[in-house]
Design a protein around this motif. Structure first.
Motif, PDB file in Angstrom:
ATOM      1  N   TYR A 158      -6.413   8.762 -12.564  1.00 36.06           N
ATOM      2  CA  TYR A 158      -6.565   7.471 -13.130  1.00 36.06           C
ATOM      3  C   TYR A 158      -6.820   6.326 -12.277  1.00 36.06           C
ATOM      4  O   TYR A 158      -7.106   5.352 -12.549  1.00 36.06           O
ATOM      5  CB  TYR A 158      -5.343   7.012 -13.898  1.00 36.06           C
ATOM      6  CG  TYR A 158      -3.880   6.921 -13.163  1.00 36.06           C
ATOM      7  CD1 TYR A 158      -3.366   8.234 -12.803  1.00 36.06           C
ATOM      8  CD2 TYR A 158      -3.656   5.724 -12.625  1.00 36.06           C
ATOM      9  CE1 TYR A 158      -2.145   7.922 -11.866  1.00 36.06           C
ATOM     10  CE2 TYR A 158      -2.599   5.739 -11.817  1.00 36.06           C
ATOM     11  CZ  TYR A 158      -2.146   6.751 -11.670  1.00 36.06           C
ATOM     12  OH  TYR A 158      -0.638   6.564 -10.722  1.00 36.06           O
ATOM     13  N   ARG A 159      -6.763   6.696 -11.063  1.00 41.56           N
ATOM     14  CA  ARG A 159      -7.038   5.566  -9.876  1.00 41.56           C
ATOM     15  C   ARG A 159      -7.688   6.153  -8.719  1.00 41.56           C
ATOM     16  O   ARG A 159      -7.269   6.961  -8.076  1.00 41.56           O
ATOM     17  CB  ARG A 159      -5.569   5.063  -9.368  1.00 41.56           C
ATOM     18  CG  ARG A 159      -5.566   3.833  -8.383  1.00 41.56           C
ATOM     19  CD  ARG A 159      -4.123   3.636  -8.045  1.00 41.56           C
ATOM     20  NE  ARG A 159      -4.243   2.706  -7.031  1.00 41.56           N
ATOM     21  CZ  ARG A 159      -3.735   3.070  -5.497  1.00 41.56           C
ATOM     22  NH1 ARG A 159      -3.659   4.386  -5.128  1.00 41.56           N
ATOM     23  NH2 ARG A 159      -4.019   2.166  -4.699  1.00 41.56           N
TER      24      ARG A 159
ATOM     25  N   SER B 144      -5.979  14.503 -10.651  1.00 38.73           N
ATOM     26  CA  SER B 144      -4.815  15.259 -11.406  1.00 38.73           C
ATOM     27  C   SER B 144      -4.501  16.598 -10.967  1.00 38.73           C
ATOM     28  O   SER B 144      -5.136  17.397 -10.742  1.00 38.73           O
ATOM     29  CB  SER B 144      -5.125  15.348 -12.797  1.00 38.73           C
ATOM     30  OG  SER B 144      -3.959  15.901 -13.619  1.00 38.73           O
TER      31      SER B 144
ATOM     32  N   GLY C 204     -10.103  14.553 -12.692  1.00 34.19           N
ATOM     33  CA  GLY C 204      -9.202  13.825 -13.501  1.00 34.19           C
ATOM     34  C   GLY C 204      -8.917  12.816 -12.518  1.00 34.19           C
ATOM     35  O   GLY C 204      -9.357  12.314 -11.473  1.00 34.19           O
TER      36      GLY C 204
ATOM     37  N   THR D 125     -10.247   2.342 -12.058  1.00 35.40           N
ATOM     38  CA  THR D 125      -9.646   3.387 -13.172  1.00 35.40           C
ATOM     39  C   THR D 125     -10.773   3.886 -14.309  1.00 35.40           C
ATOM     40  O   THR D 125     -10.324   4.643 -14.940  1.00 35.40           O
ATOM     41  CB  THR D 125      -8.530   2.733 -13.689  1.00 35.40           C
ATOM     42  OG1 THR D 125      -8.860   1.503 -14.348  1.00 35.40           O
ATOM     43  CG2 THR D 125      -7.359   2.453 -12.510  1.00 35.40           C
ATOM     44  N   ALA D 126     -11.743   2.934 -14.377  1.00 32.55           N
ATOM     45  CA  ALA D 126     -12.883   3.372 -15.563  1.00 32.55           C
ATOM     46  C   ALA D 126     -13.999   3.005 -15.172  1.00 32.55           C
ATOM     47  O   ALA D 126     -14.327   2.053 -14.114  1.00 32.55           O
ATOM     48  CB  ALA D 126     -12.333   2.665 -16.946  1.00 32.55           C
TER      49      ALA D 126
ATOM     50  N   ASP E 202     -15.385   8.145 -17.016  1.00 31.84           N
ATOM     51  CA  ASP E 202     -15.072   8.432 -18.219  1.00 31.84           C
ATOM     52  C   ASP E 202     -15.716   9.628 -18.645  1.00 31.84           C
ATOM     53  O   ASP E 202     -15.408  10.233 -19.409  1.00 31.84           O
ATOM     54  CB  ASP E 202     -15.767   7.247 -19.275  1.00 31.84           C
ATOM     55  CG  ASP E 202     -15.014   5.922 -18.862  1.00 31.84           C
ATOM     56  OD1 ASP E 202     -13.858   5.895 -18.553  1.00 31.84           O
ATOM     57  OD2 ASP E 202     -15.626   4.820 -19.105  1.00 31.84           O
TER      58      ASP E 202
END
Length: 220
Positions: free
Chosen positions: A189-190, A124, A187, A96-97, A167
């Motif tokens: 997050y996973r 996204s 984009g 995730t990051a 990031d």
């Protein structure tokens, strides 16, 4: 005249040696420097294949090589799915990051076309943040004719490295240690990596790719 020729010969040798050393240094570029490999046990390699077929009809793992193939009229990976046929490995190493990297040696047989052979899942408003498609022997960013990663990918083993800086929202693609593409992400997050064959636009009837020495690295 012989006395004049000797210094020029020596100078030419020095220039040639310097030039060769420069080429060797460039060829030795390793995108994984500064990264740490994570452990990839076999249970992290999840196969997605046509739901009505046993794995061995679309997947083979022999002598360290994972071979995946699919036909354009195969079923999707689950009943009722609107997606196209695939035989792909999902690497169960979700992130995730941080900065993550896929590495693998790939092989695409001549004739395979209209197919994704590697992707970074998670975005996204869409499914993927990067896909590498093959069309007529060219490896490209999605189906973007202006962003060809390699113009002649057929019938040879190539080293593929894909670095995802989550990031910074950037992805960098290397072929045989040479940077070929740098693009913004989409984009999400996973994320996780996938490789194999996943049918896209104007596919050939038969699609195949082979992979060996697949690794995942991180630099958090």
């Amino acid at each position: 005249m012989a006395d004049c020729f000797l210094p020029w010969l020596l100078l030419a040798f020095i220039v040639l040696a310097s030039s060769c050393c420069g080429r060797s240094t460039a060829a030795a570029t390793d995108p994984t420097l500064g990264f740490t490999a994570i452990e990839l046990t076999e249970d992290r390699f999840k196969l997605h294949k046509p739901y009505d077929l046993p794995p061995e009809q679309r997947y083979e793992f022999r002598d360290g090589v994972r071979r995946m193939w699919v036909f354009c009229d195969d079923k999707p990976f689950s009943p009722g799915s609107p997606t196209k046929p695939r035989s792909e490995i999902l690497l169960n190493a979700t992130y995730t990051a941080g900065v993550w990297q896929f590495e693998g040696y790939g092989f695409v047989p001549a004739g395979t076309s209209g197919v994704s052979v590697m992707q970074v899942f998670g975005a996204s408003g869409r499914n993927t943040t990067l896909m590498l498609h093959v069309y007529g022997g060219r490896l490209m960013y999605y189906h973007d004719e202006a962003r060809v990663v390699d113009g002649d990918i057929y019938d040879r083993w190539f080293r593929l490295n894909v670095v995802h800086d989550v990031d910074a929202g950037m992805l960098t693609v290397f072929i045989d240690g040479e940077e070929r593409l740098a693009v913004a992400g989409h984009g999400g997050y996973r994320h996780y990596f996938k490789f194999g064959v996943y049918t896209q636009t104007d596919p050939s009837h038969y699609m195949e790719s082979r992979w060996r020495d697949v690794k995942v690295y991180t630099k958090i």
